[in-house]
Design a protein around this motif. Structure first.
Motif, PDB file in Angstrom:
ATOM      1  N   GLU A 121       0.822  -1.217   0.000  1.00  0.00           N
ATOM      2  CA  GLU A 121       0.000   0.000   0.000  1.00  0.00           C
ATOM      3  C   GLU A 121       0.852   1.261   0.000  1.00  0.00           C
ATOM      4  N   SER A 122       2.090   1.149   0.475  1.00  0.00           N
ATOM      5  CA  SER A 122       2.947   2.333   0.555  1.00  0.00           C
ATOM      6  C   SER A 122       3.819   2.508  -0.687  1.00  0.00           C
ATOM      7  N   LEU A 123       3.513   1.795  -1.750  1.00  0.00           N
ATOM      8  CA  LEU A 123       4.273   1.925  -2.997  1.00  0.00           C
ATOM      9  C   LEU A 123       3.770   3.127  -3.790  1.00  0.00           C
ATOM     10  N   GLN A 124       4.069   4.302  -3.281  1.00  0.00           N
ATOM     11  CA  GLN A 124       3.688   5.537  -3.959  1.00  0.00           C
ATOM     12  C   GLN A 124       4.743   6.600  -3.714  1.00  0.00           C
ATOM     13  N   GLN A 125       4.750   7.550  -4.617  1.00  0.00           N
ATOM     14  CA  GLN A 125       5.779   8.586  -4.595  1.00  0.00           C
ATOM     15  C   GLN A 125       5.386   9.806  -3.779  1.00  0.00           C
ATOM     16  N   ASP A 126       4.116  10.199  -3.854  1.00  0.00           N
ATOM     17  CA  ASP A 126       3.741  11.490  -3.285  1.00  0.00           C
ATOM     18  C   ASP A 126       2.780  11.422  -2.100  1.00  0.00           C
ATOM     19  N   GLU A 127       1.871  10.477  -2.088  1.00  0.00           N
ATOM     20  CA  GLU A 127       0.854  10.395  -1.038  1.00  0.00           C
ATOM     21  C   GLU A 127       1.308   9.470   0.085  1.00  0.00           C
ATOM     22  N   LEU A 128       0.605   9.552   1.206  1.00  0.00           N
ATOM     23  CA  LEU A 128       0.854   8.616   2.303  1.00  0.00           C
ATOM     24  C   LEU A 128      -0.148   7.474   2.188  1.00  0.00           C
ATOM     25  N   PRO A 129       0.235   6.272   2.577  1.00  0.00           N
ATOM     26  CA  PRO A 129       1.462   5.890   3.280  1.00  0.00           C
ATOM     27  C   PRO A 129       2.651   5.757   2.334  1.00  0.00           C
ATOM     28  N   GLN A 130       3.832   5.916   2.929  1.00  0.00           N
ATOM     29  CA  GLN A 130       5.085   5.689   2.224  1.00  0.00           C
ATOM     30  C   GLN A 130       6.060   4.994   3.153  1.00  0.00           C
ATOM     31  N   THR A 131       6.894   4.165   2.552  1.00  0.00           N
ATOM     32  CA  THR A 131       7.935   3.464   3.300  1.00  0.00           C
ATOM     33  C   THR A 131       9.264   3.683   2.602  1.00  0.00           C
ATOM     34  N   TRP A 132      10.297   3.799   3.405  1.00  0.00           N
ATOM     35  CA  TRP A 132      11.661   3.919   2.906  1.00  0.00           C
ATOM     36  C   TRP A 132      12.474   2.749   3.410  1.00  0.00           C
ATOM     37  N   VAL A 133      13.473   2.374   2.614  1.00  0.00           N
ATOM     38  CA  VAL A 133      14.347   1.250   2.944  1.00  0.00           C
ATOM     39  C   VAL A 133      15.772   1.767   3.050  1.00  0.00           C
ATOM     40  N   LEU A 134      16.428   1.422   4.148  1.00  0.00           N
ATOM     41  CA  LEU A 134      17.829   1.771   4.349  1.00  0.00           C
ATOM     42  C   LEU A 134      18.673   0.664   3.741  1.00  0.00           C
ATOM     43  N   LEU A 135      19.539   1.046   2.803  1.00  0.00           N
ATOM     44  CA  LEU A 135      20.426   0.095   2.137  1.00  0.00           C
ATOM     45  C   LEU A 135      21.858   0.318   2.590  1.00  0.00           C
ATOM     46  N   ASP A 136      22.601  -0.782   2.718  1.00  0.00           N
ATOM     47  CA  ASP A 136      24.016  -0.660   3.053  1.00  0.00           C
ATOM     48  C   ASP A 136      24.820  -0.411   1.772  1.00  0.00           C
ATOM     49  N   ALA A 137      26.131  -0.357   1.890  1.00  0.00           N
ATOM     50  CA  ALA A 137      26.995  -0.045   0.745  1.00  0.00           C
ATOM     51  C   ALA A 137      26.881  -1.091  -0.365  1.00  0.00           C
ATOM     52  N   GLN A 138      26.472  -2.310  -0.019  1.00  0.00           N
ATOM     53  CA  GLN A 138      26.331  -3.372  -1.011  1.00  0.00           C
ATOM     54  C   GLN A 138      24.917  -3.436  -1.603  1.00  0.00           C
ATOM     55  N   GLY A 139      24.047  -2.516  -1.194  1.00  0.00           N
ATOM     56  CA  GLY A 139      22.693  -2.489  -1.719  1.00  0.00           C
ATOM     57  C   GLY A 139      21.741  -3.452  -1.029  1.00  0.00           C
ATOM     58  N   GLU A 140      22.143  -3.959   0.132  1.00  0.00           N
ATOM     59  CA  GLU A 140      21.275  -4.859   0.893  1.00  0.00           C
ATOM     60  C   GLU A 140      20.418  -4.057   1.863  1.00  0.00           C
ATOM     61  N   ALA A 141      19.176  -4.463   2.027  1.00  0.00           N
ATOM     62  CA  ALA A 141      18.274  -3.797   2.962  1.00  0.00           C
ATOM     63  C   ALA A 141      18.730  -4.081   4.391  1.00  0.00           C
ATOM     64  N   ILE A 142      18.810  -3.010   5.198  1.00  0.00           N
ATOM     65  CA  ILE A 142      19.196  -3.178   6.603  1.00  0.00           C
ATOM     66  C   ILE A 142      18.255  -2.429   7.549  1.00  0.00           C
ATOM     67  N   GLY A 143      17.266  -1.722   6.995  1.00  0.00           N
ATOM     68  CA  GLY A 143      16.350  -0.997   7.863  1.00  0.00           C
ATOM     69  C   GLY A 143      15.187  -0.412   7.095  1.00  0.00           C
ATOM     70  N   THR A 144      14.211   0.100   7.860  1.00  0.00           N
ATOM     71  CA  THR A 144      13.016   0.684   7.250  1.00  0.00           C
ATOM     72  C   THR A 144      12.487   1.831   8.102  1.00  0.00           C
ATOM     73  N   ALA A 145      11.623   2.609   7.483  1.00  0.00           N
ATOM     74  CA  ALA A 145      10.849   3.656   8.164  1.00  0.00           C
ATOM     75  C   ALA A 145       9.641   3.961   7.290  1.00  0.00           C
ATOM     76  N   SER A 146       8.543   4.361   7.931  1.00  0.00           N
ATOM     77  CA  SER A 146       7.327   4.681   7.182  1.00  0.00           C
ATOM     78  C   SER A 146       6.660   5.926   7.735  1.00  0.00           C
ATOM     79  N   LEU A 147       5.888   6.574   6.887  1.00  0.00           N
ATOM     80  CA  LEU A 147       4.906   7.568   7.284  1.00  0.00           C
ATOM     81  C   LEU A 147       3.551   6.983   6.915  1.00  0.00           C
ATOM     82  N   LEU A 148       2.688   6.825   7.923  1.00  0.00           N
ATOM     83  CA  LEU A 148       1.381   6.213   7.734  1.00  0.00           C
ATOM     84  C   LEU A 148       0.284   7.180   8.129  1.00  0.00           C
ATOM     85  N   LEU A 149      -0.894   6.990   7.574  1.00  0.00           N
ATOM     86  CA  LEU A 149      -2.039   7.796   7.983  1.00  0.00           C
ATOM     87  C   LEU A 149      -2.555   7.342   9.333  1.00  0.00           C
TER      88      LEU A 149
END
Length: 154
Positions: free
Chosen positions: A42-70
């Motif tokens: 549901e958070s796969l959007q560019q401008d509206e909420l909800p949105q989620t971000w993924v923290l990637l390490d130097a090798q491009g592996e996911a190591i964390g997340t954060a979201s803004l939700l309604l």
């Protein structure tokens, strides 16, 4: 380290859903891993909420997340929007990455001219207070005491 919109790296959804389920299923006992994955989709959007971000390490592996939700709780439906899903992989904790992610997503919220943000936490109240968050109230939620916190941008 790089923080990307989940829209740019949606292949990580199964991994992230598993992390979130393992970390928070006690607070959301009615949700399955697939429910967590559906929330992320549901958070796969560019401008509206909800949105989620993924923290990637130097090798491009996911190591964390954060979201803004309604909304993030079955209670407190009058409060919105919410900072949520602050997750750092256990092998990456203790390096200041959580603080970095929270600050970046708060900057994103400020850019969107949001006036307030809310969050809830079982055990990280002091962490968020150091970042300027204030206790809104405490409540017994899904058999756990949680602190509902707020941050005022203006």
């Amino acid at each position: 380290m790089q923080l990307l919109n989940l829209l740019e790296c949606a292949d990580f959804i199964p991994t992230i859903a598993s992390w979130h389920f393992d970390e928070w299923h006690a607070l959301f006992p009615h949700k399955s891993v697939e429910d967590f994955a559906a929330d992320l989709r549901e958070s796969l959007q560019q401008d509206e909420l909800p949105q989620t971000w993924v923290l990637l390490d130097a090798q491009g592996e996911a190591i964390g997340t954060a979201s803004l939700l309604l909304s993030d709780m079955t209670t407190n439906q009058q409060l919105s929007p919410w900072l949520a899903n602050i997750y750092i992989h256990p092998l990456q904790r203790g390096k200041g990455l959580g603080k970095q992610v929270v600050k970046q997503v708060m900057a994103e919220a400020r850019q969107r001219e949001l006036r307030k943000l809310y969050l809830f936490t079982e055990d990280q109240q002091a962490f968020y207070e150091k970042l300027g968050w204030e206790l809104h109230h405490r409540e017994f939620y899904e058999n756990h005491w949680v602190a509902v916190m707020q941050y005022d941008f203006f």
